[in-house]
Design a protein around this motif. Structure first.
Motif, short mmCIF file in Angstrom:
data_model
loop_
_atom_site.label_atom_id
_atom_site.label_comp_id
_atom_site.label_asym_id
_atom_site.label_seq_id
_atom_site.Cartn_x
_atom_site.Cartn_y
_atom_site.Cartn_z
N ALA A 1 0.83 -1.21 0.00
CA ALA A 1 0.00 0.00 0.00
C ALA A 1 0.86 1.26 0.00
CB ALA A 1 -0.93 -0.01 1.22
N VAL A 2 1.90 1.28 0.84
CA VAL A 2 2.74 2.49 0.90
C VAL A 2 3.57 2.64 -0.36
CG1 VAL A 2 2.79 2.53 3.42
CG2 VAL A 2 4.61 1.36 2.17
N ASN A 3 3.93 1.52 -1.01
CA ASN A 3 4.67 1.61 -2.26
C ASN A 3 3.85 2.31 -3.34
OD1 ASN A 3 6.88 0.91 -4.18
ND2 ASN A 3 5.27 -0.35 -5.10
N GLN A 4 2.55 2.04 -3.36
CA GLN A 4 1.68 2.68 -4.35
C GLN A 4 1.58 4.18 -4.12
OE1 GLN A 4 -2.05 0.57 -4.18
NE2 GLN A 4 -1.22 -1.27 -5.14
N GLN A 5 1.88 4.63 -2.88
CA GLN A 5 1.83 6.05 -2.57
C GLN A 5 3.19 6.73 -2.74
OE1 GLN A 5 0.55 5.94 1.48
NE2 GLN A 5 -1.52 5.30 1.01
N SER A 6 4.24 5.94 -2.94
CA SER A 6 5.59 6.52 -2.99
C SER A 6 5.87 7.13 -4.35
CB SER A 6 6.63 5.43 -2.70
OG SER A 6 6.71 4.51 -3.78
N ILE A 7 6.79 8.07 -4.37
CA ILE A 7 7.18 8.70 -5.63
C ILE A 7 7.76 7.66 -6.58
CG2 ILE A 7 8.84 10.28 -6.68
CD1 ILE A 7 8.35 12.20 -4.36
N ARG A 8 8.63 6.81 -6.06
CA ARG A 8 9.23 5.79 -6.93
C ARG A 8 8.18 4.83 -7.46
NH1 ARG A 8 14.77 4.20 -3.58
NH2 ARG A 8 15.88 6.17 -3.95
N GLY A 9 7.24 4.45 -6.59
CA GLY A 9 6.19 3.54 -7.03
C GLY A 9 5.34 4.13 -8.13
N VAL A 10 4.93 5.41 -7.96
CA VAL A 10 4.11 6.08 -8.97
C VAL A 10 4.89 6.28 -10.26
CG1 VAL A 10 2.84 8.19 -9.52
CG2 VAL A 10 2.64 7.18 -7.24
N LEU A 11 6.16 6.69 -10.14
CA LEU A 11 6.97 6.89 -11.35
C LEU A 11 7.21 5.57 -12.08
CD1 LEU A 11 9.56 9.58 -10.21
CD2 LEU A 11 7.59 9.89 -11.71
N ASP A 12 7.27 4.47 -11.33
CA ASP A 12 7.38 3.16 -11.99
C ASP A 12 6.14 2.88 -12.84
OD1 ASP A 12 9.85 2.63 -10.95
OD2 ASP A 12 9.14 1.32 -9.34
#
Length: 431
Positions: free
Chosen positions: A32-43
């Motif tokens: 869940a937190v990965n989906q909110q992270s900048i790196r996750g979104v940029l991926d």
């Protein structure tokens, strides 16, 4: 042994996937937190790139200018690190809170902008500013506690509050008031379980810097609420407008301040992973409340920045010339102006203010003026696919309908990227 289909068969004849054999699974909160992270979104945005597009991919979504020739670090820092390595003296583990000489160098560096002198005992070294965020939030966490975060802000704070069990409450930065903090909202959000508020100054992602007068008001509100101010100043001194950078620690006689910083941005070495946490607390409130003890305890059970980087820090902080700093700031001013002027030529995008600090600007997207574009995330994904440009959707920062664009890019590349964005918007423009 294998069965006829190539699957593993255990001695008892049961296949490895039969039955409920394994009792472990990943922590669902991390996904869940990965989906909110900048790196996750940029991926996610980057997954839309068209591999058949022969043009270079232009990254306007994250703040790492070190890849560009215009933003190379100073030879002073490079030479200091080489000297540290070749000395052979710093291959050992460091103290958990950092080498004394390095902590002293940070205290002297920060004290230049403060009305009092910090001691090296006020400074704790961390693995970049990211670990400083982790440390301070874990130390302040307790059951039922909440923390006040800026919107837009830096999503790592949200991720870390979730992981350490703090409740995040958001106050707005006001675009029509030069992105100042909505202090009335801060007061209305706080209750008896509020432990801190976070300010980021100079402001990532808005590109502004808070005035001395505004920071003094922040200190007054925090004192009234009885909370500590966490001042993320990783972009300190990267300001190029009319307002000077003023550290929040200048008001620590009013309210205790925990300052977070690093060499990542001003020295353009984010990969060196050297940051700090400094307690600006002339009244000793953080010591009385055992926060300093908590920081020491947390660092005793976590990782340390590399000893060779710590050993190089006194020379990096003490001997870097003003010419290097001035060149970096002048380059950022140039690219900020290029970015702002180019954005003015794109009908569906509006920029509330010319950026005056940090490496980013927030712009409002009017998706209603575009064909086949639903929102900011859809805009960024299709921009990546059609133009090989990576931009961060504002929804990743709690600002749906906005975009965060970095201007810390080589000028020709930045011009090319913004020209492609203009072409994209023109192509999708409604008749």
């Amino acid at each position: 042994m294998e069965n006829g289909g190539g699957g593993l068969v255990l001695a008892n004849g049961m296949g490895e996937t039969e039955g409920r054999r394994w009792r472990f699974k990943p922590n669902e909160t991390l996904a869940a937190v990965n989906q909110q992270s900048i790196r996750g979104v940029l991926d996610i945005v980057g997954s839309n790139l068209n591999g058949e597009d022969g043009r270079d991919v232009i990254q306007l979504g994250h703040g790492d200018p070190s890849a560009f020739e215009s933003f190379r670090t100073t030879s002073t820092a490079e030479d200091a690190l080489v000297e540290s390595i070749r000395s052979g003296k710093f291959n050992r583990y460091p103290p958990s809170i950092g080498l004394p000489a390095a902590r002293r160098a940070v205290s002297e560096y920060l004290s230049k902008d403060l009305p009092f002198k910090l001691s090296h005992d006020d400074v704790f070294l961390t693995v970049g500013c990211a670990q400083a965020i982790e440390v301070v939030l874990h130390v302040l966490s307790r059951p039922g506690a909440n923390i006040l975060l800026p919107r837009p802000g830096f999503p790592l704070y949200e991720a870390r509050t979730t992981l350490c069990g703090l409740e995040a409450r958001h106050f707005d930065l006001l675009p029509d008031q030069h992105w100042e903090i909505d202090l009335q909202a801060v007061e209305s959000l706080a209750d008896e379980n509020t432990v801190a508020m976070v300010i980021i100054n100079p402001v990532n992602p808005c590109g502004n810097v808070f005035s001395r007068e505004h920071l003094e008001k922040v200190a007054g509100v925090a004192r009234k609420l009885g909370i500590v101010v966490i001042a993320d100043e990783v972009y300190a001194h990267l300001n190029f407008g009319s307002k000077p950078f003023v550290p929040m620690g200048a008001f620590s006689s009013i309210v205790p301040v925990i300052t977070l910083g690093s060499i990542s941005k001003r020295w353009v070495v984010p990969g060196w992973r050297l940051g700090w946490l400094a307690t600006c607390d002339p009244n000793g409130i953080l010591k009385q409340n055992k926060i300093v003890d908590g920081v020491r305890s947390y660092l005793n059970v976590s990782s340390d920045p590399a000893t060779i980087i710590q050993a190089a820090l006194p020379k990096i902080l003490g001997e870097t010339t003003k010419d290097f700093f001035n060149k970096t700031v002048q380059t950022l001013k140039l690219t900020a102006d290029i970015c702002y002027n180019a954005l003015l030529q794109i009908d569906c995008i509006s920029c509330p203010h010319r950026p005056e600090a940090s490496m980013f600007v927030m712009v409002r997207l009017d998706a209603s003026r575009l064909k086949n574009i639903k929102d900011d995330m859809d805009f960024c994904c299709k921009l990546a696919r059609e133009e090989s440009i990576i931009v961060l959707p504002g929804s990743a920062l709690g600002m749906k309908g906005w975009l965060r664009i970095t201007f810390a890019v080589d000028p020709p590349l930045l011009q090319d990227g913004l020209a492609r964005m203009r072409s994209f918007c023109h192509r999708h423009k409604k008749n």
